[in-house]
Design a protein around this motif. Structure first.
Motif, PDB file in Angstrom:
ATOM      1  N   LEU A 155     -50.179  14.743  12.991  1.00 29.23           N
ATOM      2  CA  LEU A 155     -49.610  13.735  13.876  1.00 29.23           C
ATOM      3  C   LEU A 155     -48.662  14.494  14.790  1.00 29.23           C
ATOM      4  CD1 LEU A 155     -48.908  10.912  14.901  1.00 29.23           C
ATOM      5  CD2 LEU A 155     -47.453  10.603  12.874  1.00 29.23           C
ATOM      6  N   ALA A 156     -49.033  14.649  16.057  1.00 27.60           N
ATOM      7  CA  ALA A 156     -48.282  15.494  17.002  1.00 27.60           C
ATOM      8  C   ALA A 156     -47.500  14.591  17.954  1.00 27.60           C
ATOM      9  CB  ALA A 156     -49.238  16.392  17.771  1.00 27.60           C
ATOM     10  N   CYS A 157     -46.173  14.788  17.967  1.00 24.65           N
ATOM     11  CA  CYS A 157     -45.273  13.931  18.761  1.00 24.65           C
ATOM     12  C   CYS A 157     -44.610  14.756  19.861  1.00 24.65           C
ATOM     13  CB  CYS A 157     -44.197  13.329  17.868  1.00 24.65           C
ATOM     14  SG  CYS A 157     -44.851  12.418  16.455  1.00 24.65           S
ATOM     15  N   VAL A 158     -44.922  14.449  21.115  1.00 23.32           N
ATOM     16  CA  VAL A 158     -44.266  15.099  22.257  1.00 23.32           C
ATOM     17  C   VAL A 158     -43.018  14.274  22.557  1.00 23.32           C
ATOM     18  CG1 VAL A 158     -44.503  15.846  24.652  1.00 23.32           C
ATOM     19  CG2 VAL A 158     -46.513  15.829  23.141  1.00 23.32           C
ATOM     20  N   THR A 159     -41.855  14.923  22.588  1.00 29.45           N
ATOM     21  CA  THR A 159     -40.618  14.160  22.739  1.00 29.45           C
ATOM     22  C   THR A 159     -39.619  14.890  23.628  1.00 29.45           C
ATOM     23  OG1 THR A 159     -38.686  13.247  21.566  1.00 29.45           O
ATOM     24  CG2 THR A 159     -39.729  15.191  20.579  1.00 29.45           C
ATOM     25  N   GLY A 160     -38.867  14.107  24.373  1.00 29.65           N
ATOM     26  CA  GLY A 160     -37.794  14.668  25.205  1.00 29.65           C
ATOM     27  C   GLY A 160     -36.540  14.935  24.388  1.00 29.65           C
ATOM     28  N   ALA A 161     -36.552  14.471  23.117  1.00 26.30           N
ATOM     29  CA  ALA A 161     -35.380  14.714  22.255  1.00 26.30           C
ATOM     30  C   ALA A 161     -35.310  16.200  21.935  1.00 26.30           C
ATOM     31  CB  ALA A 161     -35.514  13.902  20.964  1.00 26.30           C
ATOM     32  N   ASP A 162     -34.114  16.631  21.523  1.00 21.16           N
ATOM     33  CA  ASP A 162     -33.925  18.038  21.141  1.00 21.16           C
ATOM     34  C   ASP A 162     -34.591  18.271  19.776  1.00 21.16           C
ATOM     35  OD1 ASP A 162     -30.959  20.055  20.240  1.00 21.16           O
ATOM     36  OD2 ASP A 162     -33.130  20.520  20.377  1.00 21.16           O
ATOM     37  N   HIS A 181     -54.756  10.619   3.306  1.00 16.36           N
ATOM     38  CA  HIS A 181     -54.598  11.826   2.476  1.00 16.36           C
ATOM     39  C   HIS A 181     -53.353  12.626   2.880  1.00 16.36           C
ATOM     40  CE1 HIS A 181     -58.556  10.859   1.003  1.00 16.36           C
ATOM     41  NE2 HIS A 181     -59.054  10.917   2.214  1.00 16.36           N
ATOM     42  N   GLY A 182     -52.397  11.910   3.563  1.00 20.95           N
ATOM     43  CA  GLY A 182     -51.180  12.588   4.006  1.00 20.95           C
ATOM     44  C   GLY A 182     -51.399  13.254   5.352  1.00 20.95           C
ATOM     45  N   VAL A 183     -50.338  13.814   5.927  1.00 22.56           N
ATOM     46  CA  VAL A 183     -50.442  14.357   7.288  1.00 22.56           C
ATOM     47  C   VAL A 183     -49.350  15.394   7.542  1.00 22.56           C
ATOM     48  CG1 VAL A 183     -48.973  12.573   8.347  1.00 22.56           C
ATOM     49  CG2 VAL A 183     -50.756  13.711   9.730  1.00 22.56           C
ATOM     50  N   ASN A 184     -49.660  16.362   8.378  1.00 20.70           N
ATOM     51  CA  ASN A 184     -48.680  17.329   8.886  1.00 20.70           C
ATOM     52  C   ASN A 184     -48.113  16.741  10.182  1.00 20.70           C
ATOM     53  OD1 ASN A 184     -49.483  19.774   7.068  1.00 20.70           O
ATOM     54  ND2 ASN A 184     -51.427  19.029   7.915  1.00 20.70           N
ATOM     55  N   VAL A 185     -46.808  16.729  10.333  1.00 22.64           N
ATOM     56  CA  VAL A 185     -46.186  16.076  11.499  1.00 22.64           C
ATOM     57  C   VAL A 185     -45.462  17.114  12.357  1.00 22.64           C
ATOM     58  CG1 VAL A 185     -44.694  14.199  12.288  1.00 22.64           C
ATOM     59  CG2 VAL A 185     -45.853  14.023  10.069  1.00 22.64           C
ATOM     60  N   GLU A 186     -45.830  17.166  13.617  1.00 26.18           N
ATOM     61  CA  GLU A 186     -45.216  18.112  14.565  1.00 26.18           C
ATOM     62  C   GLU A 186     -44.388  17.356  15.610  1.00 26.18           C
ATOM     63  OE1 GLU A 186     -48.717  18.184  14.203  1.00 26.18           O
ATOM     64  OE2 GLU A 186     -48.614  19.678  12.635  1.00 26.18           O
ATOM     65  N   PHE A 187     -43.279  18.000  16.013  1.00 20.41           N
ATOM     66  CA  PHE A 187     -42.437  17.489  17.104  1.00 20.41           C
ATOM     67  C   PHE A 187     -42.315  18.609  18.126  1.00 20.41           C
ATOM     68  CE2 PHE A 187     -41.232  13.690  14.855  1.00 20.41           C
ATOM     69  CZ  PHE A 187     -41.349  14.059  13.520  1.00 20.41           C
ATOM     70  N   LEU A 188     -42.665  18.319  19.371  1.00 22.46           N
ATOM     71  CA  LEU A 188     -42.652  19.368  20.386  1.00 22.46           C
ATOM     72  C   LEU A 188     -42.094  18.835  21.698  1.00 22.46           C
ATOM     73  CD1 LEU A 188     -46.014  19.725  22.130  1.00 22.46           C
ATOM     74  CD2 LEU A 188     -45.964  18.439  19.986  1.00 22.46           C
ATOM     75  N   SER A 189     -41.497  19.758  22.450  1.00 21.66           N
ATOM     76  CA  SER A 189     -40.939  19.384  23.763  1.00 21.66           C
ATOM     77  C   SER A 189     -42.083  19.301  24.774  1.00 21.66           C
ATOM     78  CB  SER A 189     -39.928  20.455  24.201  1.00 21.66           C
ATOM     79  OG  SER A 189     -40.585  21.725  24.255  1.00 21.66           O
ATOM     80  N   GLY A 205     -47.491  18.812   1.937  1.00 20.95           N
ATOM     81  CA  GLY A 205     -47.605  19.673   0.758  1.00 20.95           C
ATOM     82  C   GLY A 205     -46.678  20.864   0.714  1.00 20.95           C
ATOM     83  N   SER A 206     -45.934  21.125   1.816  1.00 24.52           N
ATOM     84  CA  SER A 206     -45.023  22.280   1.805  1.00 24.52           C
ATOM     85  C   SER A 206     -43.659  21.978   2.407  1.00 24.52           C
ATOM     86  CB  SER A 206     -45.658  23.457   2.582  1.00 24.52           C
ATOM     87  OG  SER A 206     -46.857  23.874   1.930  1.00 24.52           O
ATOM     88  N   GLY A 207     -43.485  20.822   3.032  1.00 25.48           N
ATOM     89  CA  GLY A 207     -42.218  20.489   3.677  1.00 25.48           C
ATOM     90  C   GLY A 207     -42.087  21.209   5.016  1.00 25.48           C
ATOM     91  N   GLU A 208     -40.829  21.282   5.528  1.00 23.22           N
ATOM     92  CA  GLU A 208     -40.686  21.962   6.820  1.00 23.22           C
ATOM     93  C   GLU A 208     -40.961  23.442   6.623  1.00 23.22           C
ATOM     94  OE1 GLU A 208     -36.923  21.843   9.005  1.00 23.22           O
ATOM     95  OE2 GLU A 208     -37.923  22.783  10.744  1.00 23.22           O
TER      96      GLU A 208
END
Ligand SMILES: N[C@H](CCC[C@H](N)C(=O)O)C(=O)O
Length: 287
Positions: A155-162, A181-189, A205-208
């Motif tokens: 789940l890839a989230c493009v965000t203006g937040a820091d 089955h769960g998901v890896n979550v990304e936050f990117l500028s 399965g591994s955290g940050e």
């Protein structure tokens, strides 16, 4: 048994050579090996096993730090390829590696390793929920994102937040119907004009982790989409280092450093129900 420690942009792994396919790696053993205090410490385990796919000699059996199995690991396959070359298990510098997500073609350079990650498939739009450390206790922030299948779910989230200010000590909330089955979550500028971005990830399965190969591919695809583009070469800066993601029509590539840092012997004790005890027989300097 022998082990090798390696990392790709600080996403680190325990490699376990298993040429006779005799290692029976249960979840407890993987958790014990990956434990940062009681074990060797890693984001995941790469068992180096003979491939049953005629297209490759070796199969990367990837496990997350919690003992769960994942289909694919982009940094892992780069470190895996580095090991195969340095251990003399592959004679060339270009070859295929078998994974649960299929064959992946790798090119092993002196410093960097490139892997053809195959197509990254964009799915539904969704939302990630992150607890806010700044606001009142219990406040959360919602981040719009898109599902991206890179052989494993993202789940890839493009965000203006820091992105550096986000609290990723706990797993972001997500829609379990979309990611059963769960998901890896990304936050990117948002991508700059030069197609650069900063990205952090909370891995299933591994955290940050300091970096995530499949996650940088998912983030690059989402970033290009948010910039109104379908293709491009994106420079992704993660807390663990910089990766280059090539997004072309129908396939993606991932390029970055992959390093082996140590090897040694480890004994697994205990039983499947009791926590595994460790005897770190020896830790030899630089592999
Ligand atoms: N945690 C991921 C697998 C490892 C991905 C990451 N380490 C990479 O480099 O791609 C999952 O459960 O799908």
């Amino acid at each position: 048994m022998e082990y090798v420690l390696g990392h790709g942009t600080e996403n680190d792994f325990v490699l376990l050579p298993d040429p006779d396919a005799r290692l029976d790696l249960g979840p407890a053993a993987v958790r014990a090996l990956c434990h940062r205090r009681r074990g060797l410490g890693a984001d995941g385990v790469l068992r180096v096993a003979p491939s049953e796919d005629p297209g490759a000699t070796w199969f990367m059996d990837y496990r997350n730090a919690d003992g769960s199995i994942a289909e694919m690991c982009g940094n892992g396959v780069r470190v895996f390829a580095r090991y195969l070359v340095e251990a003399g298990l592959e004679s060339g510098r270009e070859f295929d590696v078998a994974t649960r997500a299929g064959l992946r073609h790798v090119t092993v350079g002196e410093g960097e390793v490139t892997v053809d990650m195959g197509p990254a498939r964009i799915g539904a739009e969704s939302t990630a929920i992150v607890p806010s450390t700044a606001g009142p206790v219990g406040s959360v922030t919602s981040f719009p994102g898109i599902a991206v299948d890179v052989g494993n779910p993202h789940l890839a989230c493009v965000t203006g937040a820091d992105v550096d200010a986000l609290d990723l000590t706990v797993a972001p909330g997500y829609d379990p119907a979309l990611f059963p089955h769960g998901v890896n979550v990304e936050f990117l500028s948002p991508l700059t004009d030069g197609l650069a971005t900063r990205l952090r990830v909370h891995e299933r399965g591994s955290g940050e982790t300091r970096s995530c190969g499949t996650g940088t591919v998912a983030g690059a695809v989402a970033g290009l989409r948010a910039a109104g583009r379908d293709t491009g070469t994106v420079t992704v800066t993660t807390p663990g280092g910089v990766l280059q993601v090539g997004v072309e029509a129908g396939t993606t590539t991932l390029t970055g450093p992959a390093v082996l840092i140590a090897r040694g012997e480890v004994e697994l004790g205990g039983s499947d129900t009791e926590p595994y005890a460790f005897t770190r027989v020896a830790q030899v300097a630089r592999a």
